[in-house]
Design a protein around this motif. Structure first.
Motif, PDB file in Angstrom:
ATOM      1  N   THR A 253       0.842  -1.196   0.000  1.00 23.50           N
ATOM      2  CA  THR A 253       0.000   0.000   0.000  1.00 23.50           C
ATOM      3  C   THR A 253       0.876   1.243   0.000  1.00 23.50           C
ATOM      4  O   THR A 253       1.862   1.312   0.727  1.00 23.50           O
ATOM      5  CB  THR A 253      -0.916   0.017   1.241  1.00 23.50           C
TER       6      THR A 253
ATOM      7  N   THR B 208       3.675   2.545   2.532  1.00 21.74           N
ATOM      8  CA  THR B 208       3.295   2.600   3.944  1.00 21.74           C
ATOM      9  C   THR B 208       3.072   1.228   4.564  1.00 21.74           C
ATOM     10  O   THR B 208       3.098   1.098   5.780  1.00 21.74           O
ATOM     11  CB  THR B 208       2.013   3.426   4.136  1.00 21.74           C
ATOM     12  N   HIS B 209       2.813   0.209   3.721  1.00 20.49           N
ATOM     13  CA  HIS B 209       2.514  -1.103   4.292  1.00 20.49           C
ATOM     14  C   HIS B 209       2.758  -2.203   3.267  1.00 20.49           C
ATOM     15  O   HIS B 209       2.422  -2.043   2.105  1.00 20.49           O
ATOM     16  CB  HIS B 209       1.055  -1.150   4.746  1.00 20.49           C
ATOM     17  N   THR B 210       3.335  -3.286   3.722  1.00 20.10           N
ATOM     18  CA  THR B 210       3.419  -4.510   2.922  1.00 20.10           C
ATOM     19  C   THR B 210       3.034  -5.658   3.841  1.00 20.10           C
ATOM     20  O   THR B 210       3.166  -5.558   5.065  1.00 20.10           O
ATOM     21  CB  THR B 210       4.829  -4.767   2.363  1.00 20.10           C
ATOM     22  N   GLY B 211       2.538  -6.717   3.260  1.00 20.54           N
ATOM     23  CA  GLY B 211       2.191  -7.859   4.089  1.00 20.54           C
ATOM     24  C   GLY B 211       1.360  -8.862   3.342  1.00 20.54           C
ATOM     25  O   GLY B 211       1.142  -8.745   2.133  1.00 20.54           O
TER      26      GLY B 211
END
Length: 84
Positions: free
Chosen positions: A49, A56-59
């Motif tokens: 994201t 701001t975000h990975t996962g």
């Protein structure tokens, strides 16, 4: 304005379909955007994201843990998304 119109819209389009009918999609939700990719027969999704161009975000999560992601991936696998 009724409540249905006040919800934000998420734009989603298909980037590609990998072997085994595992889609990779891109989404745009306001200033947030990112990619989602199915794996393990689309039981899980990995994603990244970005907000205003900054990561701001990975996962990864189980697809069934998020109703929106589940719906997006079901539509992608069924061929309902446009390829961009």
């Amino acid at each position: 304005m009724d409540g249905a119109d006040s919800e934000s819209r998420v734009l989603v389009w298909l980037l590609k379909v990998r072997q085994g009918n595992q889609p990779v999609v891109r989404y745009q939700d306001g200033t947030s955007s990112g990619t989602l990719a199915c794996y393990d027969d689309c039981q899980f999704v990995s994603g990244a994201t970005m907000i205003e161009g900054k990561l701001t975000h990975t996962g990864r999560i189980r697809v069934t843990n998020d109703p929106l992601i589940f719906a997006i991936m079901q539509d992608a696998r069924a061929g309902y998304l446009f390829k961009r």
